[in-house]
Design an enzyme around this catalytic site. Structure first.
Site, PDB file in Angstrom:
ATOM      1  N   ASP A 261       0.819  -1.211   0.000  1.00 28.46           N
ATOM      2  CA  ASP A 261       0.000   0.000   0.000  1.00 28.46           C
ATOM      3  C   ASP A 261       0.849   1.255   0.000  1.00 28.46           C
ATOM      4  O   ASP A 261       2.010   1.245   0.408  1.00 28.46           O
ATOM      5  CB  ASP A 261      -0.964   0.014   1.188  1.00 28.46           C
ATOM      6  CG  ASP A 261      -0.266   0.105   2.532  1.00 28.46           C
ATOM      7  OD1 ASP A 261       0.728  -0.625   2.730  1.00 28.46           O
ATOM      8  OD2 ASP A 261      -0.711   0.898   3.383  1.00 28.46           O
TER       9      ASP A 261
ATOM     10  N   GLU B 233       0.010  -1.194   5.695  1.00 25.78           N
ATOM     11  CA  GLU B 233       1.050  -0.757   6.638  1.00 25.78           C
ATOM     12  C   GLU B 233       0.933   0.734   6.934  1.00 25.78           C
ATOM     13  O   GLU B 233       1.148   1.169   8.065  1.00 25.78           O
ATOM     14  CB  GLU B 233       2.438  -1.077   6.067  1.00 25.78           C
ATOM     15  CG  GLU B 233       3.586  -0.852   7.042  1.00 25.78           C
ATOM     16  CD  GLU B 233       4.211   0.537   6.999  1.00 25.78           C
ATOM     17  OE1 GLU B 233       5.096   0.825   7.807  1.00 25.78           O
ATOM     18  OE2 GLU B 233       3.796   1.365   6.135  1.00 25.78           O
TER      19      GLU B 233
END
Length: 414
Positions: A84, A179
């Protein structure tokens, strides 16, 4: 690896074009389904390399194994990066640009010419004059955090599969979602992963190595005011929003905050204020490298709030604290070989280790306390979470070399 044709830059420029921004307001796992788009691409590429167990699970995690090719009993080592990108800056329609043989001049980004990357603002560019640089086009972040790490791990896998003479134990590959919104390990299956030790690829300048992070708590102050019709509020109403403002105004001006601290200093940082006149909430993050200092910061914050509340006897206050993550060094100090072997791998790649604490956290913080000791290795990423984000191809290639060295160091010392 001097004769190896690196694939890391080509992979990186493909990966950043896949929109994978996570969403801090979502309670789903992953927080955005589009993160799985890259996870599925990576799984397909790993299967093509011959990693037969490669798969994406329902939460967007990618698991794969490069099987041991040695007779030695070697601990299983995991390399981990997150797919991400941060919500801070748009990650939609990223257009990566390869600047061949960077000349040292300012880099003017073509889709928004007000966005200029200069050596004045980013002195690390000086070290990459003559090298290839990758930027975005000026409208989005680049996504080097952490698709650079993803590309490094993928190129390492490509190298090891094509060079079976390199001896190593089982190598576990892990790509995580979310994350950037603090959920990178929320649905991780450690048993399925099957690793003994791990390294995240989520760092900056070449040569940097991080085995120490902040310890972190969250805190919340809830203010319960007294509401009444504003036309008849004299001597009755106690406005919770105004009390929240007083508490924020009472925080120290020259210390205790991110904007006044550096190095190993901790801080208390208000991150949001929400509410109405009847009820208001202030959210804080609390950070320090010494875990026991968190409680001291929290007591000081609570005392500041109570002092303000003492002037508003009809109002009420709740003070809440919860753990977020802890300093990975507390665990890594019990497994000194993890950092020592990394230092040897850096040395073999011609790098001097620059060991600095992270004024933040990584997936490695949580992984370490979940039973998987996990420091952080550089990728080269710079100006992350911004339109000025850039990375040098040479740094990514050097990170690949470090990983290839590292798996050999573990095998040799087993």
């Amino acid at each position: 690896m001097k004769d190896y044709l690196f694939t890391v830059a080509e992979r990186f420029m493909r990966y950043v074009q896949v929109d994978t921004q996570s969403d801090p307001t979502s309670h789903k796992h992953p927080t955005t389904e589009k993160q799985k788009d890259l996870s599925k691409v990576l799984t397909s590429e790993l299967l093509s390399l011959g990693l037969a167990d490669a798969h994406t699970d329902e939460y967007g995690y990618v698991y794969a194994t490069i099987l041991s090719n040695t007779d030695k009993k070697v601990p299983a080592i995991c390399f981990c990066s997150h797919v991400d990108t941060a919500p801070d800056c748009s990650g939609t329609n990223v257009k990566p640009i390869l600047h061949k043989h960077y000349s040292g001049e300012d880099i003017i980004l073509p889709d928004d010419t007000t966005q200029v990357i200069s050596k004045k603002d980013y002195p690390y560019l000086e070290k990459h004059i003559g090298n290839d640089i990758i930027t975005a086009s000026g409208l989005t972040l680049l996504g080097a955090d952490d698709k650079a790490g993803v590309a490094v791990i993928m190129d390492m896998a490509n190298y090891l599969v094509s060079h079976p003479e390199i001896r190593h134990g089982d190598i576990k590959i892990l790509f995580t979602p979310d994350e950037e919104v603090g959920q990178g390990t929320a649905k991780l299956d450690l048993k399925k992963l099957g690793a003994d030790y791990a390294y995240t690829l989520d760092g900056g300048e070449a040569g940097t190595f991080e085995d120490e992070t902040f310890s972190a708590d969250g805190a919340r102050i809830i203010i319960n005011g007294v509401i009444s019709h504003p036309g008849y509020a004299k001597d009755k109403m106690v406005n919770a929003l105004k009390i929240a403002g007083e508490i924020l105004a009472a925080l120290p001006k020259n210390e205790f905050s991110p904007e006044t601290t550096k190095g190993r200093q901790g801080f208390v940082h208000p991150v949001s204020v929400n509410g109405i006149a009847e009820k208001a909430t202030i959210e804080f993050i609390i950070r320090d490298f010494i875990t026991t200092n968190l409680e001291k910061h929290e007591k000081r914050l609570e005392a500041i709030a109570e002092e303000v509340m003492s002037k508003h006897t009809k109002a009420g206050m709740q003070f809440e604290v919860w753990e977020q993550y802890r300093n990975m060094k507390e665990i890594l100090d019990q497994h000194t070989q993890v950092s020592a072997f990394a230092a040897e791998a850096y040395k073999r790649a011609g790098l001097n280790v620059v060991n600095e604490p992270i004024r933040g956290g990584t997936d490695g913080s949580r992984l370490s306390f979940m039973g998987l000791p996990c420091p952080n290795i550089f990728t080269g990423m710079q100006a992350i979470h911004s339109k000025h984000e850039w990375i040098a191809v040479k740094d990514m290639e050097k990170a690949v070399e470090v990983l290839v060295n590292l798996v050999q160091v573990w095998e040799e010392n087993s």
